[in-house]
Design an enzyme around this catalytic site. Structure first.
Site: not given
Length: 202
Positions: A43, A45, A56, A163
């Site tokens: 999702d 920031y 990202f 991740h």
């Protein structure tokens, strides 16, 4: 369902990121049939001024969030490319879909909109892309890996790792060499490779 929840949160005075005009930004750079690489995020920031509609990526060009710092670190170790700002539009322009599975979030509340219907929409997009061939699906972290069943694994390249967040990057993200693997695969299919070097003028 999505619209109702967004309206309810807005009426409560909650801040929602990114700006609604950017919810679908990831789809605005190239046609889905021309999409070559799909990087799956979770999702946006949830801190002010950072989410820009691309997974990202950072709306503040001179601010690089921690996960993106690690992505850039791996890119440098893999291909020797150094990037010093956080907007990833140039990648998207080349057919890299930077897709969060939820397209909105409440300030300070990660995953706050993960159950309001966004994933029904984004899963359908991923499934549509996954039925094709000669694409690369990049799955960083358990949330992204859970989408693997949406893709034809025989006709596409599926790349998985931990991740890139500071909490998990050292557990399998660093050293994955996904950027070179993506370009090697695209070249093997006669497709143009991705220029991962971000240009400040792009």
């Amino acid at each position: 369902m999505i619209k109702q929840r967004l309206l309810e949160d807005n009426e409560k005075g909650l801040e929602i990121y990114p700006n609604p005009s950017l919810f679908f930004k990831a789809f605005g750079f190239c046609d889905l049939e021309k999409t070559k690489v799909i990087i799956v995020g979770q999702d946006p920031y949830h801190t002010p001024g950072i989410a820009d509609g691309l997974a990202f990526s950072s709306a503040k060009r001179n601010f690089i969030p921690p996960s993106l710092k690690n992505i850039f670190r791996e890119l440098e170790e893999d291909l020797g490319i150094i990037n010093e700002f956080g907007a990833l539009d140039y990648w998207a322009q080349q057919g890299v879909l930077l897709l969060n599975t939820s397209l909105s979030v409440v300030k300070g509340m990660p995953s706050s909109h993960s159950n309001i219907g966004w994933e029904l929409f984004t899963d359908s997009i991923l499934s549509l892309l996954g039925k094709g061939s000669d694409r690369v699906f990049v799955l960083w972290g358990n949330h992204a890996k859970a989408k693997r069943n949406l893709f034809n694994t025989k006709k596409n390249l599926i790349l998985e790792s931990a991740h890139p967040s500071p909490l998990s990057a050292s557990k399998g993200f660093f050293g994955c060499k996904h950027f070179s693997k993506i370009n090697d695969f695209l070249a093997s299919k006669g497709l143009s490779t991705i220029d991962w070097q971000l240009d400040s003028n792009s």
